[in-house]
Each structure stands twice: as C-alpha cells, then as structure tokens.
Write a protein that holds these residues in place. Structure first.
Motif, mmCIF file in Angstrom:
data_model
loop_
_atom_site.group_PDB
_atom_site.id
_atom_site.type_symbol
_atom_site.label_atom_id
_atom_site.label_comp_id
_atom_site.label_asym_id
_atom_site.label_seq_id
_atom_site.Cartn_x
_atom_site.Cartn_y
_atom_site.Cartn_z
ATOM 1 N N ASN A 199 2.107 10.850 4.510
ATOM 2 C CA ASN A 199 3.357 11.310 4.862
ATOM 3 C C ASN A 199 4.659 10.644 5.197
ATOM 4 O O ASN A 199 5.607 10.963 5.048
ATOM 5 N N VAL A 200 4.267 9.222 5.387
ATOM 6 C CA VAL A 200 5.274 8.377 5.444
ATOM 7 C C VAL A 200 5.390 7.539 4.116
ATOM 8 O O VAL A 200 6.309 6.935 3.627
ATOM 9 N N LYS A 201 4.249 6.983 3.818
ATOM 10 C CA LYS A 201 4.001 5.967 2.725
ATOM 11 C C LYS A 201 3.805 6.639 1.483
ATOM 12 O O LYS A 201 2.764 7.506 1.035
ATOM 13 N N ASN A 202 4.853 6.499 0.596
ATOM 14 C CA ASN A 202 4.797 7.006 -0.910
ATOM 15 C C ASN A 202 5.319 5.852 -1.720
ATOM 16 O O ASN A 202 5.717 4.600 -1.094
ATOM 17 N N PRO A 203 5.356 5.863 -2.923
ATOM 18 C CA PRO A 203 5.629 4.704 -3.832
ATOM 19 C C PRO A 203 7.207 4.337 -3.535
ATOM 20 O O PRO A 203 7.225 2.941 -3.280
ATOM 21 N N GLY A 204 8.013 5.018 -3.247
ATOM 22 C CA GLY A 204 9.366 4.670 -2.829
ATOM 23 C C GLY A 204 9.318 3.788 -1.332
ATOM 24 O O GLY A 204 10.077 2.657 -1.425
ATOM 25 N N TRP A 205 8.515 4.153 -0.482
ATOM 26 C CA TRP A 205 8.533 3.494 0.713
ATOM 27 C C TRP A 205 7.749 2.346 0.645
ATOM 28 O O TRP A 205 8.200 1.423 1.127
ATOM 29 N N GLY A 272 -1.643 -5.663 -8.023
ATOM 30 C CA GLY A 272 -2.271 -4.680 -6.901
ATOM 31 C C GLY A 272 -2.139 -3.215 -7.290
ATOM 32 O O GLY A 272 -1.115 -2.840 -7.434
ATOM 33 N N LYS A 273 -3.453 -2.781 -6.917
ATOM 34 C CA LYS A 273 -3.582 -1.196 -7.507
ATOM 35 C C LYS A 273 -2.743 -0.640 -5.964
ATOM 36 O O LYS A 273 -3.183 -0.743 -4.981
ATOM 37 N N SER A 274 -1.816 0.310 -6.364
ATOM 38 C CA SER A 274 -0.882 0.727 -5.165
ATOM 39 C C SER A 274 -0.668 2.214 -5.413
ATOM 40 O O SER A 274 0.355 2.937 -5.342
ATOM 41 N N ILE A 275 -2.021 2.958 -5.286
ATOM 42 C CA ILE A 275 -2.033 4.445 -5.094
ATOM 43 C C ILE A 275 -1.856 4.835 -3.918
ATOM 44 O O ILE A 275 -2.833 4.665 -2.725
ATOM 45 N N THR A 276 -0.505 5.247 -3.394
ATOM 46 C CA THR A 276 -0.298 5.794 -2.031
ATOM 47 C C THR A 276 -1.144 6.945 -1.345
ATOM 48 O O THR A 276 -1.072 7.089 -0.203
ATOM 49 N N LEU A 291 -10.306 11.556 2.436
ATOM 50 C CA LEU A 291 -10.105 11.445 4.111
ATOM 51 C C LEU A 291 -9.226 10.276 3.965
ATOM 52 O O LEU A 291 -8.396 10.108 4.827
ATOM 53 N N HIS A 292 -9.987 9.147 3.415
ATOM 54 C CA HIS A 292 -9.356 7.915 3.496
ATOM 55 C C HIS A 292 -8.406 7.407 2.402
ATOM 56 O O HIS A 292 -8.057 6.111 2.258
ATOM 57 N N MET A 293 -8.165 8.160 1.644
ATOM 58 C CA MET A 293 -7.289 7.815 0.439
ATOM 59 C C MET A 293 -5.887 7.409 0.603
ATOM 60 O O MET A 293 -5.135 6.978 -0.333
ATOM 61 N N LYS A 294 -5.367 7.495 1.835
ATOM 62 C CA LYS A 294 -4.225 6.640 2.303
ATOM 63 C C LYS A 294 -4.260 5.197 2.144
ATOM 64 O O LYS A 294 -3.239 4.390 1.611
ATOM 65 N N ARG A 295 -5.554 4.704 2.193
ATOM 66 C CA ARG A 295 -5.507 3.310 1.763
ATOM 67 C C ARG A 295 -5.990 2.779 0.497
ATOM 68 O O ARG A 295 -6.459 1.796 0.076
ATOM 69 N N ASP A 296 -5.785 3.803 -0.600
ATOM 70 C CA ASP A 296 -6.217 3.419 -1.911
ATOM 71 C C ASP A 296 -4.789 2.496 -2.645
ATOM 72 O O ASP A 296 -5.104 1.984 -3.627
ATOM 73 N N LEU A 323 3.237 -4.610 -8.283
ATOM 74 C CA LEU A 323 2.499 -3.344 -7.675
ATOM 75 C C LEU A 323 2.944 -2.427 -8.273
ATOM 76 O O LEU A 323 3.964 -1.769 -8.603
ATOM 77 N N ALA A 324 1.534 -1.664 -8.871
ATOM 78 C CA ALA A 324 1.623 -0.523 -9.590
ATOM 79 C C ALA A 324 1.454 0.588 -8.916
ATOM 80 O O ALA A 324 0.272 0.980 -8.304
ATOM 81 N N ALA A 325 2.686 1.455 -8.280
ATOM 82 C CA ALA A 325 2.591 2.457 -7.320
ATOM 83 C C ALA A 325 2.615 3.669 -8.038
ATOM 84 O O ALA A 325 3.789 3.872 -8.625
ATOM 85 N N ALA A 326 1.885 4.688 -7.527
ATOM 86 C CA ALA A 326 2.030 6.090 -7.624
ATOM 87 C C ALA A 326 1.250 6.737 -6.971
ATOM 88 O O ALA A 326 0.425 6.158 -6.089
ATOM 89 N N GLU A 327 1.358 8.029 -6.740
ATOM 90 C CA GLU A 327 0.820 9.076 -5.847
ATOM 91 C C GLU A 327 0.058 9.933 -6.829
ATOM 92 O O GLU A 327 0.600 10.697 -7.536
ATOM 93 N N ASN A 328 -1.280 10.263 -6.922
ATOM 94 C CA ASN A 328 -2.033 10.777 -7.625
ATOM 95 C C ASN A 328 -2.296 12.349 -6.991
ATOM 96 O O ASN A 328 -3.423 12.464 -6.223
ATOM 97 N N VAL A 329 -1.554 13.336 -7.293
ATOM 98 C CA VAL A 329 -1.915 14.657 -6.729
ATOM 99 C C VAL A 329 -1.950 15.773 -7.693
ATOM 100 O O VAL A 329 -1.961 15.005 -8.930
#
Length: 510
Positions: A199-205, A272-276, A291-296, A323-329
């Motif tokens: 809820n804090v950590k997204n690709p922009g953060w 680095g894989k950066s799936i937030t 549950l632990h996917m904040k660390r993906d 850093l290849a960053a995305a949120e997979n939702v």
C-alpha cells in the motif's frame, strides 16, 4: 494511492555502528557489555582470549561462572553472565564452534540479538582472525540486528547502538570494516525495500527510492514512464502492469569507477525483477501464496542496493542496473492468457499463465540491455519460481549460467558472502516445453519450472555471458536463523558485492 501513503511509513531502526580498538574489552570505557568467544570442548567450553584477564580485573572467576551456567560453545550459543563492575552490566560468552568465517558471522548475529536494547558491547574475536573473519563478524552483527517496524514503539528493543571490536589495529583494519559495513548495509536496504508493504510500495515509489539512493551514491539515474516504455517496445512490462492504477516503470542506474575510461573498462548489466505486488493476475494465486508477494520485487531491491554500494566496495568495472517494475493485479484491462506480447528485440511471447509475469518484465530489460548497452556480462536476479523452493528448500538460492567461468565466480561469491547458491542445469532438452505455435515462445510451460523459466530468459541474453539467480527459494526466511531474520531476506546483495568488489570480476570471461 488515495492519500499520501508513502508519508505513513514510520522511521526505522538503524544497524549498529562499529569501532576498532587495540585495547582488551575490560579496558574499554563506557561500554555496557563485554563479549568473549568460547569454543566447544567435550562437555565444557574453552574460553577464547581475554576472558581470564577480564575476570582478574573484576575479581571474578569467569571460568567457574561459565561452568555453573553450563555454557555451550556451539555456533550462536550465547551465555549471559550478570556482573556489576562500573558501567559493565553483563559478560557474554559467544559460541563460535570451529571459528570459520561462517561460524563468526553466525555468532555475531546471535550476539547482536542478545544485546538488543543495550547501548554498547566490546567484543574480542579469537586469535588469528583476519579480514574475512572481521567482515563476516560485522555483516553478521548488522543483519542479526535487522528489524522492520510499523507498530507502537517497544522500549528496549532497538539494535545495540555500538559494537567495539577489540584487540584490532584501527589504522590497518578500518578499510576492512568500512567495506563490511557497505556490504551489510546493502543487504539491510534490500530487506527493508522488500518488506515495505504494497500500500506504500508501487512502481512509482520504488523509482523514487532509486532516484534518492542514486543521488546519495553518485549514480546516474533515469526513470522510464509508460510512454517511454511504449516507445522502447517494452510489451512485457506494459502488459504485466496495465491492470494497475499504479503504472509500470523502468529504472536505469549507472555506475562508473572514478577516473575510468569507459572505452576500456568492462561493463556488467544487472537486471532485477521488480514486481511490487503479485496477485497472479487473472491466473490468480491462492490466498496463502499471495500473502508474501510484497517481496516479489526482491530482485530489484537487491540490484538497487548493490548498485548504491559499488563505490564503497571499490568495484573496478562499469555497472548498469535495470529495475523492471510493475504491479501484477486484476482489472477489466488485465493481461489475459492467450495474449501475445512483443519485446524490445522483436521477440514475441504467448502468455499462457499471467502468474509467470516476472520473466515477461525481465525479458524486456534483458533485450534492451543486449541490444542497446553492449554488456560484457549480464546477470539477473529474481524471485522467479516456486519450483526453485521445491528443489532447494529455503536456505539455498539457485542459479543458471551459460558461461563456466562466470558460474564459478557466482558460486565462489555465494560461498564467501554466506549467500549459498547451487547451479542448476540449462538443458535444451526442455525447450519444447516453452514452444508456441503462434509466437516465439510461451511464458510458462509444464515442469521442470525453474529450468523452463531459465530457458525462456536465455533467449533474451543473446551471446552475452549470462547468469540467472532465481532466489524464490530464499526470498523469505521462515524463522529467525543466525543472520536471517523472519521475512524478506534481500538475498543476493552480498553475493553481487562480493563478486563485483574483486580486483578483476570479469577475468577469464571477457
């Protein structure tokens, strides 16, 4: 975010500070704890140096106290002997086993846990401990102190503020301690980034953290927004991230050694894989697995943290971090099974499982690196496959490599750093499992899952010497264990820095 949730993140604890002194522990003023090593000797222990002298100075028989406390010399066993001599409150006997570098790192982590809430400890290592042992001690003490805190304050639970390594030559060994602090600090930062909730950590953060860390470390930094990603043909990152209200990002970090001629210095690219956060997309994960996917984004955290420490460890080669960053939702715009994505090198992927998203974003970064950055070596880091955890458990990372010398360097760095890895086979017998009738490959086929994932990524490495670190097995520590603290581990930062701080990291490879 509906509110400025990034501002919600509270201040965090800091790791201990370290000092060197030629004095014995009992000769150090204004310390609260004295710590000495003990080794197993049958049913009893053999005290390391300094304990008898401290006992004589205090008028105490510390050996007798050890016997009465049934002290153990096994690695990480800490026996507390209460005393009251001036400012000293306790004497600690720290088991170091056989005294290997691994033993010393683990012992120091246990010492750090035993001294939480204390302001200082003076610690005397066994005789003959050199630079590697000092490094292991500093790193272990730092990481054994790690904690992420978002709860009401608990007094007395902070890491010990200061650790004095006694019987050492400050002038000769300060550089060793500084390097160790840089390595331990990188692992600390990687854990911290991976532990921050989504809820804090997204690709922009994450991109903003990269910009801030790059500024402090003297790195060049560039952030690609979704428009730039489209211009560069990054169909993987855009496809994975398109369902999220937080758009994807690519972060490019560049390190150049001071005074280096870039035309003559070898070039390493780290991806680095950066799936937030990873819900699995439409191929949704079970609730427990989510549950632990904040660390993906551990791979990205590792690359970012290692990049920020390269100057401090004296890395002699150029390094670019991606850093290849995305949120997979999930949303009405989510990536679907059956979709076809196009990567920067023109290669296409048929998506057969939206939960195999990490390789899609990494494929973009790797393709861009090979085509545009001319790397001499390419290394990627990712919490990529559950299959790796099945194969190796949760104490060993897996890696693949297409170059024998690079593989030996990665393996040696893992052993030296304490981040052990096991080489897995890149057997092309399994290529048929990722074949597609309508695209160059599918992103997910039947098992063996870790190997087919690596084979998929290998197509984006081209002819470049390449290593793939799949750290999904060690991405989370299930319990406190020596330098590992429960939760995200940041595994890989120490390994990369151990390798990249050698005199010639690419000798025999380029």
């Amino acid at each position: 975010m509906s509110v400025d949730e990034a501002s919600m993140l509270p201040a965090q604890v800091s790791p201990p500070q370290f000092a060197l002194s030629e004095l014995a522990p009992h000769e150090i003023g204004q310390v609260e704890c004295l710590a000495f090593t003990v080794a197993p000797d049958g049913d009893t222990v053999t005290p390391g140096p300094g304990m008898d002298a401290a006992g004589a100075a205090f008028g105490l028989d510390l050996r007798a106290l050890l016997d009465s406390a049934r002290a153990q010399g096994t690695v990480g066993a800490v026996t507390v002997l209460p005393v009251s001599q001036g400012g000293v409150r306790v004497v600690l006997a720290v088991g170091v086993g056989e005294g290997t570098d691994t033993d010393l790192r683990r012992a120091a982590a246990s010492l750090a846990r035993a001294t939480k809430g204390r302001h200082s400890v003076a610690y005397l290592l066994p005789d003959g401990v050199g630079a590697a042992g000092v490094t292991a001690t500093v790193v272990g003490a730092m990481l054994g102190s790690f904690e992420f805190r978002w709860r009401q304050a608990e007094a007395g639970d902070e890491p010990v503020a200061r650790i004095v390594l006694c019987g050492r030559d400050p002038q000769a060994e300060q550089a060793v301690v500084d390097r160790a602090v840089a390595i331990g600090g990188a692992a600390w930062r990687a854990r911290m980034l991976a532990t921050v909730p989504s809820n804090v950590k997204n690709p922009g953060w994450l991109a903003s953290q990269a910009v801030e860390m790059a500024g402090s470390a003297g790195l060049d930094v560039e952030v690609w927004d979704e428009q730039r990603l489209a211009e560069e043909g990054c169909g993987g990152i855009l496809g994975v991230g398109r369902a999220s209200v937080s758009p994807p990002r690519m972060v490019k970090l560049t390190y150049t050694p001071v005074g280096a001629d870039t035309a003559d210095v070898p070039h390493v690219v780290l991806v680095g894989k950066s799936i937030t956060f990873d819900s699995g997309g439409l191929s949704i994960k079970p609730g427990d697995s989510m549950l632990h996917m904040k660390r993906d984004m551990t791979g990205g955290a590792v690359v970012l943290s290692a990049m920020a420490a390269l100057a401090d460890v004296g890395c002699p080669v150029r390094v670019t971090g991606l850093l290849a960053a995305a949120e997979n939702v999930i949303s009405g715009n989510a990536l679907r099974p059956g979709d076809v994505l196009v990567h920067p090198n023109g290669r296409t992927t048929e998506v057969t499982n939206t939960d195999a998203e990490g390789r899609l974003v990494m494929a973009d970064a790797m393709a861009y690196a090979v085509d545009q950055l001319a790397p001499d070596v390419l290394v990627d880091v990712a919490t990529l496959t559950g299959a790796m955890k099945v194969a190796l458990g949760q104490h060993t990372g897996g890696f693949f490599a297409n170059d024998e010398t690079l593989a030996s360097r990665i393996d040696a760095a893992g052993a030296a750093s304490g981040e052990r890895v096991w080489r897995m086979p890149l057997w092309d017998d399994y290529e048929d499992k990722i074949s597609s009738k309508i695209a160059d490959s599918v992103n997910s086929g039947p098992g063996p899952g870790a190997i087919t994932a690596a084979l998929y990524l290998q197509h984006f490495a081209g002819d470049v010497p390449w290593a793939h670190l799949d750290v999904a097995s060690v991405g989370d520590a299930p319990a406190e264990r020596f330098e590992w603290t429960t939760g995200p581990t940041g595994f890989g930062a120490r390994l990369l820095l151990e390798w990249l701080s050698t005199d010639e990291p690419l000798a025999g490879i380029v």
